[in-house]
Motif scaffolding. Structure first.
Motif, PDB file in Angstrom:
ATOM      1  N   ARG A  55       0.835  -1.205   0.000  1.00  0.00           N
ATOM      2  CA  ARG A  55       0.000   0.000   0.000  1.00  0.00           C
ATOM      3  C   ARG A  55       0.871   1.257   0.000  1.00  0.00           C
ATOM      4  O   ARG A  55       0.583   2.229  -0.699  1.00  0.00           O
ATOM      5  N   ILE A  56       1.946   1.230   0.772  1.00  0.00           N
ATOM      6  CA  ILE A  56       2.862   2.382   0.792  1.00  0.00           C
ATOM      7  C   ILE A  56       3.464   2.595  -0.589  1.00  0.00           C
ATOM      8  O   ILE A  56       3.489   3.720  -1.094  1.00  0.00           O
ATOM      9  N   ASP A  57       3.942   1.520  -1.209  1.00  0.00           N
ATOM     10  CA  ASP A  57       4.512   1.638  -2.556  1.00  0.00           C
ATOM     11  C   ASP A  57       3.482   2.182  -3.540  1.00  0.00           C
ATOM     12  O   ASP A  57       3.785   3.054  -4.354  1.00  0.00           O
ATOM     13  N   GLY A 112       3.614   5.841  -5.403  1.00  0.00           N
ATOM     14  CA  GLY A 112       3.556   5.887  -6.854  1.00  0.00           C
ATOM     15  C   GLY A 112       2.475   6.825  -7.349  1.00  0.00           C
ATOM     16  O   GLY A 112       2.619   7.504  -8.362  1.00  0.00           O
ATOM     17  N   THR A 113       1.379   6.897  -6.602  1.00  0.00           N
ATOM     18  CA  THR A 113       0.253   7.753  -6.982  1.00  0.00           C
ATOM     19  C   THR A 113       0.446   9.183  -6.493  1.00  0.00           C
ATOM     20  O   THR A 113       0.156  10.136  -7.205  1.00  0.00           O
ATOM     21  N   ASN A 114       0.929   9.321  -5.276  1.00  0.00           N
ATOM     22  CA  ASN A 114       0.988  10.636  -4.636  1.00  0.00           C
ATOM     23  C   ASN A 114       2.390  11.202  -4.507  1.00  0.00           C
ATOM     24  O   ASN A 114       2.570  12.252  -3.916  1.00  0.00           O
ATOM     25  N   GLY A 115       3.381  10.523  -5.033  1.00  0.00           N
ATOM     26  CA  GLY A 115       4.760  10.990  -4.905  1.00  0.00           C
ATOM     27  C   GLY A 115       5.036  12.203  -5.780  1.00  0.00           C
ATOM     28  O   GLY A 115       4.223  12.626  -6.598  1.00  0.00           O
ATOM     29  N   GLU A 161       8.970  18.312  -9.576  1.00  0.00           N
ATOM     30  CA  GLU A 161       8.575  18.763  -8.239  1.00  0.00           C
ATOM     31  C   GLU A 161       9.685  18.499  -7.228  1.00  0.00           C
ATOM     32  O   GLU A 161       9.964  19.343  -6.367  1.00  0.00           O
ATOM     33  N   ALA A 162      10.322  17.353  -7.325  1.00  0.00           N
ATOM     34  CA  ALA A 162      11.423  17.021  -6.421  1.00  0.00           C
ATOM     35  C   ALA A 162      12.570  18.014  -6.584  1.00  0.00           C
ATOM     36  O   ALA A 162      13.160  18.462  -5.600  1.00  0.00           O
ATOM     37  N   GLU A 163      12.884  18.365  -7.814  1.00  0.00           N
ATOM     38  CA  GLU A 163      13.941  19.351  -8.072  1.00  0.00           C
ATOM     39  C   GLU A 163      13.574  20.695  -7.458  1.00  0.00           C
ATOM     40  O   GLU A 163      14.409  21.363  -6.849  1.00  0.00           O
ATOM     41  N   ASN A 164      12.326  21.101  -7.591  1.00  0.00           N
ATOM     42  CA  ASN A 164      11.878  22.369  -7.023  1.00  0.00           C
ATOM     43  C   ASN A 164      11.991  22.346  -5.501  1.00  0.00           C
ATOM     44  O   ASN A 164      12.469  23.304  -4.900  1.00  0.00           O
ATOM     45  N   VAL A 165      11.575  21.257  -4.885  1.00  0.00           N
ATOM     46  CA  VAL A 165      11.639  21.143  -3.427  1.00  0.00           C
ATOM     47  C   VAL A 165      13.079  21.215  -2.936  1.00  0.00           C
ATOM     48  O   VAL A 165      13.379  21.893  -1.957  1.00  0.00           O
ATOM     49  N   THR A 166      13.979  20.535  -3.607  1.00  0.00           N
ATOM     50  CA  THR A 166      15.373  20.550  -3.162  1.00  0.00           C
ATOM     51  C   THR A 166      16.059  21.883  -3.425  1.00  0.00           C
ATOM     52  O   THR A 166      17.037  22.220  -2.767  1.00  0.00           O
TER      53      THR A 166
END
Length: 84
Positions: A38-40, A44-47, A52-57
């Protein structure tokens, strides 16, 4: 937390911490592979997307650059027209 099946087989499961403390929790244990699946699926759905990851970092770098500039403009931007 390890559990045991009716034939003595062992398996990993998650249980409510309240249940272990005997505070009346009635939730049953959930097998670890089900929780991990369920976590995976949720990640996958909400990650975050790569963009977005680049913007956050990049946010902390932008914030520290602004703090450095506001604290000491002459050092942060030696080619600026700032004069003391």
């Amino acid at each position: 937390m390890p559990g045991a099946g009716p034939h003595g087989e062992r398996y990993e499961c998650f249980t409510c911490s309240g249940r272990r403390k005997k505070n009346g929790c009635t939730r049953s244990a959930v097998h670890a592979p089900r929780v991990k699946g369920r976590i995976d699926r949720d990640y996958g759905t909400n990650g975050l997307t790569p963009a977005e990851a680049e913007n956050v970092t990049s946010v902390p770098h932008r914030v520290f650059a602004r703090l450095t500039l506001s604290a000491c403009p002459a050092v942060a931007m030696p080619d600026s027209s700032y004069s003391a």
